[in-house]
Each structure stands twice: as C-alpha cells, then as structure tokens.
Design an enzyme around this catalytic site. Structure first.
Site, PDB file in Angstrom:
ATOM      1  N   ASP A   1      -6.723   9.249  10.127  1.00  0.00           N
ATOM      2  CA  ASP A   1      -5.413   8.784  10.568  1.00  0.00           C
ATOM      3  C   ASP A   1      -5.000   9.353  11.916  1.00  0.00           C
ATOM      4  O   ASP A   1      -5.277  10.510  12.238  1.00  0.00           O
ATOM      5  CB  ASP A   1      -4.355   9.149   9.524  1.00  0.00           C
ATOM      6  CG  ASP A   1      -4.459   8.251   8.302  1.00  0.00           C
ATOM      7  OD1 ASP A   1      -4.384   7.020   8.479  1.00  0.00           O
ATOM      8  OD2 ASP A   1      -4.638   8.771   7.192  1.00  0.00           O
TER       9      ASP A   1
ATOM     10  N   TYR B   1     -11.101  -4.511   2.742  1.00  0.00           N
ATOM     11  CA  TYR B   1     -10.235  -4.021   3.807  1.00  0.00           C
ATOM     12  C   TYR B   1     -11.078  -3.933   5.063  1.00  0.00           C
ATOM     13  O   TYR B   1     -11.975  -3.109   5.151  1.00  0.00           O
ATOM     14  CB  TYR B   1      -9.706  -2.644   3.406  1.00  0.00           C
ATOM     15  CG  TYR B   1      -8.595  -2.087   4.270  1.00  0.00           C
ATOM     16  CD1 TYR B   1      -8.764  -1.894   5.645  1.00  0.00           C
ATOM     17  CD2 TYR B   1      -7.375  -1.730   3.704  1.00  0.00           C
ATOM     18  CE1 TYR B   1      -7.747  -1.369   6.426  1.00  0.00           C
ATOM     19  CE2 TYR B   1      -6.351  -1.193   4.476  1.00  0.00           C
ATOM     20  CZ  TYR B   1      -6.550  -1.019   5.830  1.00  0.00           C
ATOM     21  OH  TYR B   1      -5.546  -0.483   6.596  1.00  0.00           O
TER      22      TYR B   1
ATOM     23  N   GLU C   1       0.847  -1.189   0.000  1.00  0.00           N
ATOM     24  CA  GLU C   1       0.000   0.000   0.000  1.00  0.00           C
ATOM     25  C   GLU C   1       0.879   1.234   0.000  1.00  0.00           C
ATOM     26  O   GLU C   1       1.767   1.362   0.842  1.00  0.00           O
ATOM     27  CB  GLU C   1      -0.859   0.033   1.270  1.00  0.00           C
ATOM     28  CG  GLU C   1      -2.205  -0.618   1.094  1.00  0.00           C
ATOM     29  CD  GLU C   1      -3.027  -0.514   2.359  1.00  0.00           C
ATOM     30  OE1 GLU C   1      -2.944   0.508   3.049  1.00  0.00           O
ATOM     31  OE2 GLU C   1      -3.726  -1.484   2.654  1.00  0.00           O
TER      32      GLU C   1
END
Lengths: 412, 281
Positions: free
Chosen positions: B70, B184, B59
C-alpha cells in the site's frame, strides 16, 4: 521410499523455500514473478564456475579475504581470572570487521550485485539499519557503476550520520523513511514498495537472511564463506573443531554464515545472541526468538515481535543493526529444533563488552558484535581451558563511537 | 466433510451480485473503506451508507502495521485505524453489524496474512463466514502459499486472486486456479494510490485475462475518478476505488484526526458520484 534419508541439517530450504514451517514467499502477486526470476537466475549463477570465480576474486582482492582468525590472549587471560581452576575457554575472533567497508555485509552484497548485473538490472535498492549494508551496497554499486537507492529509517539516518555521509560520497541516494517508527522494518517496507513499482529495471539487494525465498538461502550461501574459512583456520590452529560458536543476531546473516558450515557437527555448540535492549522482560528489546511468536512479515514466516492482534511491534536496541522485530527463518527453525541456542544481551552488557574489547584487544567492535562478545564473556569462564570458543566479530565499531560516547556521557 | 459445507444462504452472494449486474448490463462499483478509520462509529456509518450511495460490492480493509503493498494514503488510514483500536476482530464485528440491515451486498475483507494467522486461521474462517463476510483478498498470500487459506475455502468464503501486470500467460493458470468470486486485476505495477491506471493498457490486459477465466474481473489500484471508474467497469466487470475515497475522508478530519460531522456525508457523496458514472447516468 527405499532411499536412505539424509540427516544433514544443511539441506534446507525445500522447493517452497521453507525451513520446517518457516520461510516461504508471502508477497503480493506483483512481486511473485520477480522472485521466481531471481531464484532462477541465482540457481544458474551458483552453478556457473565463471560467476563464482568472479565473486571469489572480488572477495580476495577487493574485500581482503580470508579474514584472520585471531586468538585473543589478553581477553582469554582476563576471563580466566574470575574462573575456577582449569577453567576459561580460549577465545578467538573471526575478524569480519577487517573486510573492506568494515563488516561481513559486503560478502553477500558482491554476490548479489554480480547477480543483478547478470540479470541486466541497472538500479539497485537496499534497506539499511546501522548503515553497514547500505554502505556495502553503495560500495559495490560504485565499483560497478550502478544506480543505488538506500532506504533508511529516519531515526537511523540521525543516529548513523557517518554512514549516511559515506553512502552519499559513493554516489548513493539515501531516502529517509518516516513511516512507522522510522527504523529498519519500515525501511524494508519502503524498499519492497519501490521494487513493486520499478520491477522492470530494479534489483532489491536484501542485507540479511530474511525476506521471501530465495533471499534467506542466497544471502546465507554467500555468507557461508565466513564459516568455511573459520573451519579451515581453527583446524589449522587447534587441530580440532571449536566447542562453541557465538554470534549476534538481528536478521541473522552473520550468524547464519558462521553456523551453517558447522550445522552437522553436533559437538559444536551454536549460540545466537539477540539484542535484549533494556531487558527482555521490558517492552524495549529486539528478542524475536525469545519473546516473539511465529508470524508473517516481509515475505517470510518466522518469529516476530507482535501484539496479540498480530500487529508488528517496534524493536529496540542500542545497536541499529539489531533493531528488527523479526529474524531469518532458518534461525527460527534452528531455534525450534534446538540445534542452536538463542540468548539475549542487554544494551548495558553490550556497552561493557564494547569497552573491554577495545582496552584488552585493541579492537573497537561494532555494537552488534559487542552483543555476541557479552555472551562470550558469560560463557568462557564456565568452559574448560582446553576448550575453544569463536566469536564472529562481524563489524567494526567506528560507526558507533558517537552512540557509545553519548551513553558514557562523553561529548565528542 | 459435512461440517465443511457452507450454509447455502451464505454462499454465492458475490456470484449472485455479478449475475444480477450482468443482466442490468453494467459493471460493479466496489468502494473500499478501512475498518476503524478514523474511528469505529464513523467507519460503520460509512459502511452502512455505501449500498444506498450505489456500492454494488464493498471491500473492508483490515488494519495492519506493515502494509507493504500500500501507498501512503492507505498506510495512513491503517495507522489511524490502529490508533482507534482497529483489529481483525473489530472488522468482523463491523460486518456483523452491517449484516443486520443488509443481507445482499457482498462484503470482501482485504488485508494481510499476519493478523489472520494471529487470530487462528480456522477460527477466523468460521467467524468470518458467520459474520457475513463473502470473500477474502489476502495481499501477501500468493498462489504458492494459498494452502494456508484452505480453512476459509471450507467455510465457503471466496478467495479472490490478484492478477498483476507482471503475471504472464505462463503463470496465469496457476494464479487463477483456486480463485473464486471474481478476479482482482491490479492495474499498475506498483502500490495503491500512487499512479493512475492507463486505459489503453487495460483494454489490452482484460481480454487477455478473459481467455483464461470465466470469473468476473474487477480492476483496482489506480482507479480514482468517476470517469476512470466508468471506464474500468466497462472494460472489465467492476472497479475498485480506495485511495481516492480515503483521501476525501482524511481531508475531512479535524486537526486532531477526528471525524467532523460531515465526514460520512462527504465520502458517501463521492461514492454516489462514482456510482452515477459507473451506471452511465
């Protein structure tokens, strides 16, 4: 397709939360189920007479609504002095600064806190720039005994110390945000991160008409009380609708609340005033509509200040409440359709308006509202004296006296 | 529609890799690196070294000023990358360089929508496919907004869908519809790198997900140690490790934030350790 199309500009957003191409729900999957839950809860609440009655009661007996519509005779006279014969519009203030906590923010906060209670959430998050939304949220949480966490850029914590103290007095936890430039945009990033990590018991009380759907719509709906009252009041005072409405825009909740009930009245001109900082042609301003382009930030597609690679740029304004690189998506739509006109006022112009208002009307306006007033000062002399112009005086300036004193070279 | 047909050579690198691993009877290790962190040469060297160190898929993070999903570790990586001139175009150039020597290892770009929108979605889709990118994870484009990525689908790029612990069974079909490559699974309700995934919860979550999809499932957010990676790759079909690797990189930098001679080696050594654990040796 036999049904006639309704041409109302007040129908947005669509089912996807869009105003034209703007708005939407650009968030991580973790948040998506939550947003759907908030949307559902809000749809049911706004159709619940008991819910709306409780909110109206709070606005009346706790906030002190309706706020007056004040005819500024001295300011009007002053602006007529420089105008030609027969020129110089009558200037009115919609006095949101008289609300409990000193700004319009409390209107939507109380609505959202009632919603959070209805959803069974015990912990409330807010982001704040100038501190007005943080103070309003801390206030409502104190009133209802809810835990309150306010994210505030470290830069703003410093320049808005009195509001930080107010929030703490009311039991809120103020978390200084140091990521990025430590301003409103970064505070919103942190609040979203907190929400993602505490989805089960937490409600995010957004302070403006930005963020993912349903927030732009919900905050606007709650703020519409400003425009609805204004409409009634001006009809009573003048017997007709105003010629122009003026309001400063950062995220744009005070402007949206004033404008929305007038969107279909084509003869009422709508003027949004962006913070032009040190000048719109310098790198230091917060004029997302005038100098930005469409992009995605904080869950919605809207005009943003960004570089050519799509990195969001820091905004600048003397007013912490306007210091945001984006704007509510409905404003982007009103801008592109031309229904509202967006101009800028610089730090210097806002400072002048701040002082003039204090001297002529005995009202110390917030620096945010002073940007709107700067536009009124430009426009009123160009309008006929039988015309009216209404400024949303969205907040009081007590919180700004330190900033202003510093700029005027006065030591307090 | 012929211009929308992807080059068959370019298509299916992700599917091919998962099929191969299935035959080998093990899950995938999918390390993450932020493009241009701390500088373009170092991150390209890490990218080039990853397959040799045991990465099965890679990735590549595209730096963005406001990465709202994040945690601090990835945020700081993004800030270092931006300072070093990192852009979406730069990330694509890195993948092109990588593809000169590696035609097999799938590369997935991970990032936020605004840089893509700014680049122009159509032009980005064409350039990404031509650069050898195989899939996209666009964190802030949920299924509700997924039509904005249609040009990428037309170029044969896999659109990797995120499934979170908050995604319930009623919503799962909507989330999975239109996804390809792999799924994911976001192991924690939270942001990257802040807490560890709970092995027990994963043992429940992954079989639930399998009832709805035949796509391989990779687990990310909260996978840090070789042991956790091995468990995740066993419970699911792959493990994504990001923050733990970025922390190693960040710790290796000098006081001015520059790479030291051993930066690349330290990160790749950690990839190797993770890989040994995932491979069970």
């Amino acid at each position: 397709m036999n049904q006639p199309l309704t041409n109302s500009l007040r129908q947005g957003p669509d089912a996807r939360g869009r105003f034209g191409q703007f708005g939407g729900r650009y968030v991580a999957e973790t948040l998506m189920p939550l947003l759907l839950e908030v949307e559902q809860a809000y749809e049911s609440a706004k159709n619940d007479a008991a819910f709306m009655a409780e909110w109206r009661w709070l606005l009346k007996d706790y906030v002190g609504r309706p706020s007056p519509l004040w005819y500024c005779s001295r300011l009007t006279e002053h602006l007529r002095e420089g105008a030609g014969p027969g020129m110089g519009a009558k200037v009115y203030f919609k006095r949101e600064e008289l609300n409990h906590t000193g700004a319009h923010k409390i209107n939507a906060v109380l609505g959202q806190i009632l919603l959070a209670k209805r959803m069974g959430r015990k912990r409330i998050l807010a982001e704040t720039g100038a501190g007005q939304h943080g103070v309003a949220t801390a206030t409502a949480c104190a009133l209802f005994g809810l835990q309150c966490v306010v994210y505030m850029g470290a830069t703003d914590v410093e320049r808005q110390a009195p509001n930080v103290f107010r929030m703490k007095l009311m039991g809120a936890e103020v978390v200084p945000v140091t990521s990025g430039a430590g301003t409103l945009k970064d505070a919103m990033n942190e609040a979203l991160r907190d929400w993602v990590a505490n989805v089960h018991d937490t409600y995010y009380c957004i302070g403006t008409v930005a963020g993912p759907h349903p927030y732009p719509q919900m905050v606007r709906d709650f703020q519409c009380v400003v425009g609805e009252e204004t409409r009634e009041q001006i009809l009573e005072l003048e017997g007709r609708l105003p010629d122009a409405l003026v309001c400063a825009v950062g995220g744009g909740s005070s402007a949206m609340g004033l404008f929305h009930p007038f969107l279909d009245d084509k003869d009422v001109a709508l003027w949004g005033v962006e913070a032009a900082g040190r000048g719109m042609d310098t790198p230091e301003h917060a004029a997302s509509l005038n100098r930005g382009r469409p992009g995605v930030l904080h869950g919605n597609l809207t005009y943003l200040l960004q570089d050519r690679h799509g990195q969001i740029q820091e905004a600048h304004s003397i007013s912490a409440g306007l210091d945001y690189p984006g704007i509510g998506p409905e404003h982007s739509w009103l801008h592109e359709t031309g229904r509202a006109t967006y101009v800028g006022a610089t730090d210097t112009e806002a400072l002048e308006a701040f002082q003039l208002c204090s001297k002529l009307e005995g009202i110390i306006p917030a620096l945010e509202s002073s940007h709107g007033l700067a536009q009124v000062m430009k426009m009123a002399p160009t309008m006929r004296e039988d015309q009216t112009i209404i400024l949303n005086l969205s907040g009081r300036g007590d919180k700004d006296i330190f900033t202003v004193a510093k700029h005027l070279g006065v030591e307090l | 529609m012929s211009q929308n047909q992807a080059d068959p050579q370019q298509k299916g690198r992700i599917a091919a890799r998962f099929a191969q691993l299935k035959q080998e009877g093990r899950g995938a290790l999918m390390p993450f690196l932020e493009a241009y962190d701390p500088d373009p040469a170092t991150s390209l060297a890490i990218l080039r070294g990853m397959p040799g160190a045991g990465a099965d898929l890679i990735e590549v993070g595209v730096p963005f000023s406001d990465p709202m999903a994040d945690g601090p570790t990835v945020q700081l990586a993004g800030q270092r990358a931006l300072k070093a001139g990192g852009t979406l175009a730069g990330a694509l150039a890195m993948v092109r360089d990588f593809r000169k020597d590696d035609g097999d290892t799938p590369v997935i770009l991970m990032g936020y929508f605004n840089p893509i929108m700014s680049y122009g979605v159509e032009r980005f889709a064409v350039d990404a496919a031509a650069s050898g990118v195989d899939g996209l994870i666009v964190v802030d484009v949920p299924p509700e907004e997924a039509d904005v990525l249609e040009p990428a689908v037309a170029q044969g790029l896999d659109i990797i869908r995120l499934v979170a612990p908050t995604t319930d069974d009623a919503r799962l079909p909507k989330v999975l519809n239109g996804g390809s490559g792999f799924i994911y699974y976001v192991a924690i309700a939270g942001i990257t790198g802040t807490r560890s995934a709970d092995a027990g919860a994963l043992v429940e979550a992954i079989p639930r997900l399998r009832k709805f999809t035949d796509l391989p499932i990779a687990i990310g957010f909260g996978v840090r140690t070789p042991q956790q990676a091995a468990e995740a790759a066993k419970v699911a079909d792959g493990a994504v490790v990001a923050s733990a690797l970025i922390e190693t990189l960040a710790k290796s930098l000098d006081e001015n934030g520059r790479a030291r001679p051993n930066t690349v080696r330290l990160v790749l050594d950690q990839v190797r350790e993770l890989s040994h654990a995932v491979r069970g040796n």
